[in-house]
Design an enzyme around this catalytic site. Sequence first.
Site, PDB file in Angstrom:
ATOM      1  N   HIS A  11       0.851  -1.195   0.000  1.00 43.69           N
ATOM      2  CA  HIS A  11       0.000   0.000   0.000  1.00 43.69           C
ATOM      3  C   HIS A  11       0.886   1.245   0.000  1.00 43.69           C
ATOM      4  O   HIS A  11       1.255   1.767   1.045  1.00 43.69           O
ATOM      5  CB  HIS A  11      -0.903  -0.012   1.249  1.00 43.69           C
ATOM      6  CG  HIS A  11      -1.988   1.025   1.226  1.00 43.69           C
ATOM      7  ND1 HIS A  11      -3.328   0.709   1.083  1.00 43.69           N
ATOM      8  CD2 HIS A  11      -1.940   2.376   1.340  1.00 43.69           C
ATOM      9  CE1 HIS A  11      -4.046   1.828   1.119  1.00 43.69           C
ATOM     10  NE2 HIS A  11      -3.230   2.855   1.269  1.00 43.69           N
ATOM     11  N   HIS A  13       1.303   4.902  -2.317  1.00 42.41           N
ATOM     12  CA  HIS A  13       0.922   5.803  -3.405  1.00 42.41           C
ATOM     13  C   HIS A  13       2.203   6.388  -3.998  1.00 42.41           C
ATOM     14  O   HIS A  13       2.988   7.003  -3.271  1.00 42.41           O
ATOM     15  CB  HIS A  13       0.033   6.924  -2.867  1.00 42.41           C
ATOM     16  CG  HIS A  13      -1.273   6.436  -2.327  1.00 42.41           C
ATOM     17  ND1 HIS A  13      -2.419   6.376  -3.085  1.00 42.41           N
ATOM     18  CD2 HIS A  13      -1.609   5.965  -1.095  1.00 42.41           C
ATOM     19  CE1 HIS A  13      -3.410   5.901  -2.348  1.00 42.41           C
ATOM     20  NE2 HIS A  13      -2.942   5.641  -1.134  1.00 42.41           N
ATOM     21  N   HIS A 191      -9.733   1.118  -0.964  1.00 41.53           N
ATOM     22  CA  HIS A 191      -9.617   1.857   0.288  1.00 41.53           C
ATOM     23  C   HIS A 191     -10.990   1.867   0.973  1.00 41.53           C
ATOM     24  O   HIS A 191     -11.985   2.268   0.373  1.00 41.53           O
ATOM     25  CB  HIS A 191      -9.201   3.305   0.026  1.00 41.53           C
ATOM     26  CG  HIS A 191      -7.751   3.503  -0.267  1.00 41.53           C
ATOM     27  ND1 HIS A 191      -7.091   2.827  -1.253  1.00 41.53           N
ATOM     28  CD2 HIS A 191      -6.830   4.327   0.315  1.00 41.53           C
ATOM     29  CE1 HIS A 191      -5.816   3.228  -1.285  1.00 41.53           C
ATOM     30  NE2 HIS A 191      -5.629   4.132  -0.341  1.00 41.53           N
ATOM     31  N   GLU A 194     -11.078   3.417   6.688  1.00 42.99           N
ATOM     32  CA  GLU A 194     -10.133   4.368   7.261  1.00 42.99           C
ATOM     33  C   GLU A 194     -10.926   5.521   7.888  1.00 42.99           C
ATOM     34  O   GLU A 194     -10.639   5.944   9.013  1.00 42.99           O
ATOM     35  CB  GLU A 194      -9.191   4.906   6.188  1.00 42.99           C
ATOM     36  CG  GLU A 194      -8.169   5.909   6.706  1.00 42.99           C
ATOM     37  CD  GLU A 194      -7.348   6.557   5.591  1.00 42.99           C
ATOM     38  OE1 GLU A 194      -6.285   7.106   5.910  1.00 42.99           O
ATOM     39  OE2 GLU A 194      -7.776   6.519   4.421  1.00 42.99           O
ATOM     40  N   ASP A 272       1.867   3.909   3.132  1.00 39.17           N
ATOM     41  CA  ASP A 272       0.850   4.779   2.530  1.00 39.17           C
ATOM     42  C   ASP A 272       1.491   5.931   1.752  1.00 39.17           C
ATOM     43  O   ASP A 272       1.654   5.848   0.536  1.00 39.17           O
ATOM     44  CB  ASP A 272      -0.086   5.296   3.623  1.00 39.17           C
ATOM     45  CG  ASP A 272      -1.426   5.794   3.095  1.00 39.17           C
ATOM     46  OD1 ASP A 272      -1.715   5.589   1.917  1.00 39.17           O
ATOM     47  OD2 ASP A 272      -2.192   6.380   3.892  1.00 39.17           O
ATOM     48  N   ASP A 273       1.844   7.009   2.438  1.00 41.62           N
ATOM     49  CA  ASP A 273       2.497   8.189   1.850  1.00 41.62           C
ATOM     50  C   ASP A 273       3.625   8.595   2.809  1.00 41.62           C
ATOM     51  O   ASP A 273       3.492   9.588   3.539  1.00 41.62           O
ATOM     52  CB  ASP A 273       1.497   9.336   1.692  1.00 41.62           C
ATOM     53  CG  ASP A 273       0.256   8.922   0.917  1.00 41.62           C
ATOM     54  OD1 ASP A 273       0.329   8.831  -0.316  1.00 41.62           O
ATOM     55  OD2 ASP A 273      -0.790   8.679   1.565  1.00 41.62           O
TER      56      ASP A 273
END
Length: 328
Positions: A11, A13, A191, A194, A272-273
């Site tokens: 996961h 981005h 997604h 969350e 994630d980021d």
Amino acid sequence: MTDDVPKIELHLHLEGAAPPAFIKGLAQEKSIRLDGVFSENGSYAFTGFEQFLRTYEAATSVLKTPEDYARLTRAVLEQSAEQGVIYTEAFLSPDFCGGRDVGAWREYLAAMQEAAAGMRNEAGIVLRGVVTCIRHFGPEKARETALCAAETAGDFITGFGIAGDEMAGKPADFAYSFDMAREAGLELTAHAGEWGGASSVRDALRDLKPTRIGHGVQVIDDPVLVDHLIETGVTLEVCPGSNIALGVYPSWDKHPIETLRSAGVRVTVSTDDPPFFHTTLRREYDRLADTFGWDDEIVREVNRTAAQAAFCDPETRAELLLKLESTA
């Protein structure tokens, strides 16, 4: 402690993993002003999820050509390889790569794929792409994104998913796009859970039929749904540092990943980021070790789960599992 265990990330981005210095340098090359994107210490500036999305899209705006994405791919994979990652799946958005035009998307994709092949030769890290529509851009644009995915499905593009604002629309609005991707042979992730609560995961599973859920941590509030995940083997792409940075959970000790894992839910760990949330994959595992006592065997188990859930061919999966076992 976990440094010797090879890591698999599901996961990530691609644009969200861009080092701030990379984006800042690219903006200077192109004479693009990025007011409000960076804090005084050079990191990305935002408070809360909505501002995070705005900062993310502003930073992404400097990426304008296939060459930009080739450079980005290399920078992100170098960063990941330094963390001991041997395989990663990156969410790629045709929205940002040619405006969802299939011809333009192919050019961007070729540039990213070439950069990924170079990094595999240099650092041994393997990249696969998961084409991702943006939920708050709406279902019509998602269909165009799904067409891009279907037209380029193959050895490199192996999955399709949806990201963005979970509160925009309903999963059912995007069922057509997911059906298109499924018919093209792509694996599916979404997604959910969350921000939208456990019910958003239930809705995504029913309407989109993915085998993985991005985040998904709010299932902890629905014991029946937790049992369903265990029974069906749906895998959660959990990003603890992201959840804590954005306020989904207040602290590491309040995060449900260990409760879910020990109950038998298939959990994986991702960033994630990462530069947005001041984290790395190594840091994620270190915090999990500090908070929940995760040892090398648990870390290996979680990465074994990731290898089994990866959107890759059987040969690649076998190689990943072998690397995990050879370090035991």
